[in-house]
Scaffold this motif. Structure first.
Motif, PDB file in Angstrom:
ATOM      1  N   PHE A  29      35.701  33.263 -30.018  1.00  0.00           N
ATOM      2  CA  PHE A  29      34.359  32.818 -29.639  1.00  0.00           C
ATOM      3  C   PHE A  29      33.321  33.734 -30.296  1.00  0.00           C
ATOM      4  CE2 PHE A  29      30.575  32.358 -27.167  1.00  0.00           C
ATOM      5  CZ  PHE A  29      30.623  31.131 -26.527  1.00  0.00           C
ATOM      6  N   ALA A  30      33.528  35.045 -30.181  1.00  0.00           N
ATOM      7  CA  ALA A  30      32.591  36.016 -30.760  1.00  0.00           C
ATOM      8  C   ALA A  30      32.517  35.857 -32.276  1.00  0.00           C
ATOM      9  CB  ALA A  30      33.018  37.440 -30.388  1.00  0.00           C
ATOM     10  N   ALA A  31      33.669  35.592 -32.904  1.00  0.00           N
ATOM     11  CA  ALA A  31      33.690  35.445 -34.366  1.00  0.00           C
ATOM     12  C   ALA A  31      32.891  34.218 -34.800  1.00  0.00           C
ATOM     13  CB  ALA A  31      35.145  35.346 -34.858  1.00  0.00           C
ATOM     14  N   VAL A  32      33.027  33.130 -34.061  1.00  0.00           N
ATOM     15  CA  VAL A  32      32.282  31.907 -34.392  1.00  0.00           C
ATOM     16  C   VAL A  32      30.776  32.155 -34.257  1.00  0.00           C
ATOM     17  CG1 VAL A  32      31.787  29.539 -33.649  1.00  0.00           C
ATOM     18  CG2 VAL A  32      34.163  30.343 -33.750  1.00  0.00           C
ATOM     19  N   VAL A  33      30.392  32.800 -33.174  1.00  0.00           N
ATOM     20  CA  VAL A  33      28.958  33.071 -32.950  1.00  0.00           C
ATOM     21  C   VAL A  33      28.401  33.959 -34.055  1.00  0.00           C
ATOM     22  CG1 VAL A  33      27.284  34.176 -31.405  1.00  0.00           C
ATOM     23  CG2 VAL A  33      29.075  32.699 -30.453  1.00  0.00           C
ATOM     24  N   SER A  34      29.127  35.017 -34.430  1.00  0.00           N
ATOM     25  CA  SER A  34      28.566  35.909 -35.450  1.00  0.00           C
ATOM     26  C   SER A  34      28.572  35.238 -36.819  1.00  0.00           C
ATOM     27  CB  SER A  34      29.273  37.272 -35.462  1.00  0.00           C
ATOM     28  OG  SER A  34      30.526  37.172 -36.072  1.00  0.00           O
ATOM     29  N   HIS A  35      29.570  34.413 -37.078  1.00  0.00           N
ATOM     30  CA  HIS A  35      29.604  33.655 -38.334  1.00  0.00           C
ATOM     31  C   HIS A  35      28.355  32.771 -38.443  1.00  0.00           C
ATOM     32  CE1 HIS A  35      31.714  31.446 -41.637  1.00  0.00           C
ATOM     33  NE2 HIS A  35      30.978  30.434 -41.195  1.00  0.00           N
ATOM     34  N   CYS A  36      28.049  32.049 -37.383  1.00  0.00           N
ATOM     35  CA  CYS A  36      26.887  31.153 -37.394  1.00  0.00           C
ATOM     36  C   CYS A  36      25.594  31.949 -37.519  1.00  0.00           C
ATOM     37  CB  CYS A  36      26.854  30.291 -36.137  1.00  0.00           C
ATOM     38  SG  CYS A  36      28.183  29.068 -36.098  1.00  0.00           S
ATOM     39  N   ARG A  37      25.495  33.048 -36.784  1.00  0.00           N
ATOM     40  CA  ARG A  37      24.261  33.852 -36.834  1.00  0.00           C
ATOM     41  C   ARG A  37      24.036  34.422 -38.230  1.00  0.00           C
ATOM     42  NH1 ARG A  37      24.327  36.251 -30.660  1.00  0.00           N
ATOM     43  NH2 ARG A  37      23.173  34.478 -29.813  1.00  0.00           N
ATOM     44  N   GLU A  38      25.086  34.912 -38.844  1.00  0.00           N
ATOM     45  CA  GLU A  38      24.950  35.488 -40.198  1.00  0.00           C
ATOM     46  C   GLU A  38      24.486  34.459 -41.211  1.00  0.00           C
ATOM     47  OE1 GLU A  38      28.784  37.170 -41.006  1.00  0.00           O
ATOM     48  OE2 GLU A  38      28.471  38.719 -39.453  1.00  0.00           O
ATOM     49  N   ARG A  39      24.939  33.231 -41.048  1.00  0.00           N
ATOM     50  CA  ARG A  39      24.608  32.193 -42.025  1.00  0.00           C
ATOM     51  C   ARG A  39      23.443  31.296 -41.603  1.00  0.00           C
ATOM     52  NH1 ARG A  39      29.432  33.812 -42.162  1.00  0.00           N
ATOM     53  NH2 ARG A  39      30.672  33.961 -44.079  1.00  0.00           N
ATOM     54  N   GLY A  40      22.825  31.608 -40.493  1.00  0.00           N
ATOM     55  CA  GLY A  40      21.696  30.799 -40.029  1.00  0.00           C
ATOM     56  C   GLY A  40      22.084  29.386 -39.625  1.00  0.00           C
ATOM     57  N   ILE A  41      23.330  29.219 -39.169  1.00  0.00           N
ATOM     58  CA  ILE A  41      23.775  27.890 -38.704  1.00  0.00           C
ATOM     59  C   ILE A  41      23.397  27.749 -37.226  1.00  0.00           C
ATOM     60  CG2 ILE A  41      25.807  26.423 -38.287  1.00  0.00           C
ATOM     61  CD1 ILE A  41      27.200  28.003 -40.599  1.00  0.00           C
ATOM     62  N   ALA A  42      22.704  26.650 -36.916  1.00  0.00           N
ATOM     63  CA  ALA A  42      22.329  26.415 -35.518  1.00  0.00           C
ATOM     64  C   ALA A  42      23.591  26.337 -34.669  1.00  0.00           C
ATOM     65  CB  ALA A  42      21.546  25.110 -35.405  1.00  0.00           C
ATOM     66  N   LEU A  43      23.519  26.888 -33.474  1.00  0.00           N
ATOM     67  CA  LEU A  43      24.702  26.914 -32.631  1.00  0.00           C
ATOM     68  C   LEU A  43      24.339  26.627 -31.189  1.00  0.00           C
ATOM     69  CD1 LEU A  43      27.501  29.494 -32.481  1.00  0.00           C
ATOM     70  CD2 LEU A  43      25.951  29.448 -30.552  1.00  0.00           C
ATOM     71  N   ARG A  44      25.143  25.791 -30.556  1.00  0.00           N
ATOM     72  CA  ARG A  44      24.993  25.657 -29.110  1.00  0.00           C
ATOM     73  C   ARG A  44      26.366  25.559 -28.485  1.00  0.00           C
ATOM     74  NH1 ARG A  44      21.400  20.657 -27.691  1.00  0.00           N
ATOM     75  NH2 ARG A  44      21.864  21.359 -25.595  1.00  0.00           N
ATOM     76  N   VAL A  45      26.418  25.971 -27.230  1.00  0.00           N
ATOM     77  CA  VAL A  45      27.681  25.954 -26.512  1.00  0.00           C
ATOM     78  C   VAL A  45      27.645  24.798 -25.522  1.00  0.00           C
ATOM     79  CG1 VAL A  45      29.217  27.253 -24.996  1.00  0.00           C
ATOM     80  CG2 VAL A  45      27.953  28.437 -26.797  1.00  0.00           C
ATOM     81  N   VAL A  46      28.686  24.024 -25.508  1.00  0.00           N
ATOM     82  CA  VAL A  46      28.782  22.882 -24.598  1.00  0.00           C
ATOM     83  C   VAL A  46      30.079  22.996 -23.798  1.00  0.00           C
ATOM     84  CG1 VAL A  46      29.127  20.384 -24.500  1.00  0.00           C
ATOM     85  CG2 VAL A  46      27.355  21.327 -25.977  1.00  0.00           C
ATOM     86  N   GLY A  47      29.953  22.861 -22.498  1.00  0.00           N
ATOM     87  CA  GLY A  47      31.144  22.913 -21.648  1.00  0.00           C
ATOM     88  C   GLY A  47      31.669  21.518 -21.403  1.00  0.00           C
ATOM     89  N   ARG A  48      31.540  21.058 -20.158  1.00  0.00           N
ATOM     90  CA  ARG A  48      32.038  19.717 -19.843  1.00  0.00           C
ATOM     91  C   ARG A  48      31.031  18.633 -20.231  1.00  0.00           C
ATOM     92  NH1 ARG A  48      33.885  16.190 -16.221  1.00  0.00           N
ATOM     93  NH2 ARG A  48      35.465  15.011 -17.154  1.00  0.00           N
ATOM     94  N   GLY A  49      29.829  19.038 -20.639  1.00  0.00           N
ATOM     95  CA  GLY A  49      28.837  18.042 -21.035  1.00  0.00           C
ATOM     96  C   GLY A  49      28.392  17.178 -19.873  1.00  0.00           C
TER      97      GLY A  49
ATOM     98  N   PHE B  77      38.283  35.150 -26.375  1.00  0.00           N
ATOM     99  CA  PHE B  77      36.956  35.782 -26.414  1.00  0.00           C
ATOM    100  C   PHE B  77      36.626  36.185 -27.856  1.00  0.00           C
ATOM    101  CE2 PHE B  77      37.330  37.674 -21.832  1.00  0.00           C
ATOM    102  CZ  PHE B  77      37.241  36.407 -21.316  1.00  0.00           C
ATOM    103  N   GLU B  78      37.635  36.741 -28.532  1.00  0.00           N
ATOM    104  CA  GLU B  78      37.416  37.239 -29.893  1.00  0.00           C
ATOM    105  C   GLU B  78      37.065  36.091 -30.846  1.00  0.00           C
ATOM    106  OE1 GLU B  78      40.045  37.957 -27.908  1.00  0.00           O
ATOM    107  OE2 GLU B  78      39.193  39.909 -27.338  1.00  0.00           O
TER     108      GLU B  78
ATOM    109  N   ILE C 229      31.169  42.051 -25.968  1.00  0.00           N
ATOM    110  CA  ILE C 229      31.636  41.423 -24.738  1.00  0.00           C
ATOM    111  C   ILE C 229      31.362  42.396 -23.590  1.00  0.00           C
ATOM    112  CG2 ILE C 229      33.671  40.585 -23.488  1.00  0.00           C
ATOM    113  CD1 ILE C 229      34.705  39.720 -26.375  1.00  0.00           C
ATOM    114  N   ARG C 230      30.604  41.959 -22.606  1.00  0.00           N
ATOM    115  CA  ARG C 230      30.189  42.834 -21.508  1.00  0.00           C
ATOM    116  C   ARG C 230      30.484  42.188 -20.166  1.00  0.00           C
ATOM    117  NH1 ARG C 230      27.329  46.785 -23.714  1.00  0.00           N
ATOM    118  NH2 ARG C 230      26.170  46.353 -25.626  1.00  0.00           N
ATOM    119  N   VAL C 231      30.555  43.032 -19.137  1.00  0.00           N
ATOM    120  CA  VAL C 231      30.737  42.535 -17.775  1.00  0.00           C
ATOM    121  C   VAL C 231      29.541  42.995 -16.961  1.00  0.00           C
ATOM    122  CG1 VAL C 231      32.210  42.509 -15.724  1.00  0.00           C
ATOM    123  CG2 VAL C 231      33.240  42.796 -17.992  1.00  0.00           C
ATOM    124  N   ARG C 232      28.959  42.091 -16.198  1.00  0.00           N
ATOM    125  CA  ARG C 232      27.833  42.461 -15.354  1.00  0.00           C
ATOM    126  C   ARG C 232      28.109  41.970 -13.936  1.00  0.00           C
ATOM    127  NH1 ARG C 232      22.227  42.061 -18.331  1.00  0.00           N
ATOM    128  NH2 ARG C 232      23.357  43.545 -19.604  1.00  0.00           N
TER     129      ARG C 232
END
Ligand code: EPU
Length: 285
Positions: free
Chosen positions: A35-55, A32-33, A151-154
């Motif tokens: 994953f969170a680090a990758v997302v914040s890295h991309c957001r800080e640098r304006g790198i487009a990001l998408r998540v893909v599972g099994r495609g 999880f950590e 990271i949250r639980v709903r």
């Protein structure tokens, strides 16, 4: 070792349609950590990001994907276990695996997942369904990364799940979920598993595809509509409307994304012109 990464990874290796150009950065976080680090890295640098599972519900264009493609896999994302009559599964677990872990623990109700090629993360994001059941019919709670990087639980009651859409998970990323079913015998579960498989084998193609291409419009099921329009078997290069089911486009071997898109556009145009029906893709394009 919490992250694996590659440059210009061909997306045709990561989609069930076997189509799509390279992902600029292909990133596999295992925690999880990470994953969170990758997302914040991309957001800080304006790198487009998408998540893909099994495609399995995705059409990637031939030009590929600019920026980062995050694929949660390994580590916590691949863990799946039964506990107190419930099943806990990471975003990278295949639905079929989830169903078999449930079966082994004597928990029924997951059999409809046997033929779904997707992973838990994608199934949550789009509320995947088959045989009259949807993913959120069985969700107890979802762990996700929110827009602030927390990271949250709903719980199920706090999440709106529509037909093939979960608005909350458009910008929040599902990481793991807890599912529930009903206690049952291995034989009864196996019986429903086999019934689901036979029904699917009789009505859906086995060739490479992205499952159903269009959402069912209110008027009539999309597959039935395509069938009535006489478009089954029609093709553009190696991309072909399945003869088995009108809402599947199959890759006859080496199809390109533009061929698949051309078939999609033709079906949409014919449905619009002859029946006045506006088809909407279910597959993410
Ligand atoms: N039909 C035809 N011709 C065809 C295809 C279907 O006449 O070429 C008729 C069938 O005979 C039936 C009706 O259309 O009377 C509906 O067909 P089907 O039972 O196959 O279900 P569907 O509505 O086409 C939905 C989901 C599938 C899921 C099946 C089985 C959508 C868009 N599709 O298909 O999901 O597997 O039910 O439960 O909601 C997917 O999401 O990728 C997918 C394949």
């Amino acid at each position: 070792d919490e992250i694996d990464a590659k440059l210009y990874e061909p997306m045709r290796r990561h989609t069930t349609m076997l189509v799509g150009g390279p992902a600029q950065f292909w990133i596999e976080p295992h925690s999880f950590e990470a994953f969170a680090a990758v997302v914040s890295h991309c957001r800080e640098r304006g790198i487009a990001l998408r998540v893909v599972g099994r495609g399995s519900n995705l059409l990637v264009r031939d030009g590929g994907i600019r920026g980062a493609v995050v694929h949660p896999s390994g580590g916590v994302f691949s863990e799946c276990r039964a506990e107190d009559g419930k099943v806990i599964a990471g975003a990278g677990v295949r639905l079929k695996k989830l169903a078999s872990v449930a079966q082994a623990a004597g928990i029924g109700g997951f059999e409809w997942m046997e033929g779904i090629p997707g992973n838990v993360g994608g199934a949550l994001r789009m509320n995947a369904g088959a045989m009259g059941t949807e993913t959120f019919d069985q969700v107890v709670s979802v762990t996700f990364l929110d827009e602030d990087g927390e990271i949250r639980v709903r719980s199920r009651e706090e999440i709106v799940a529509n037909y093939r859409d979960v608005p909350e998970l458009r910008r929040n990323f599902a990481l793991q979920a807890t599912f529930e079913g009903k206690p049952d015998t291995a034989e009864a579960i196996q019986g429903r598993w086999d019934a689901s498989r036979s029904k699917r084998r009789a009505s859906q193609p086995v060739a490479a595809s992205a499952g159903c291409i269009f959402k069912n419009p209110e008027e009539t099921p999309a597959g039935k509509l395509v069938d009535e329009l006489g478009l089954k078997g029609s093709n553009e290069g190696k991309a072909r409307v399945s003869e088995v089911h009108g809402n599947f486009i199959v890759n006859g071997g080496g199809a390109t994304a533009s061929e698949v898109l051309a078939v999609i556009e033709r079906i949409k145009a014919v449905a619009r012109e002859t029946r006045g029906i506006e088809l909407e893709t279910e597959v993410k394009v």
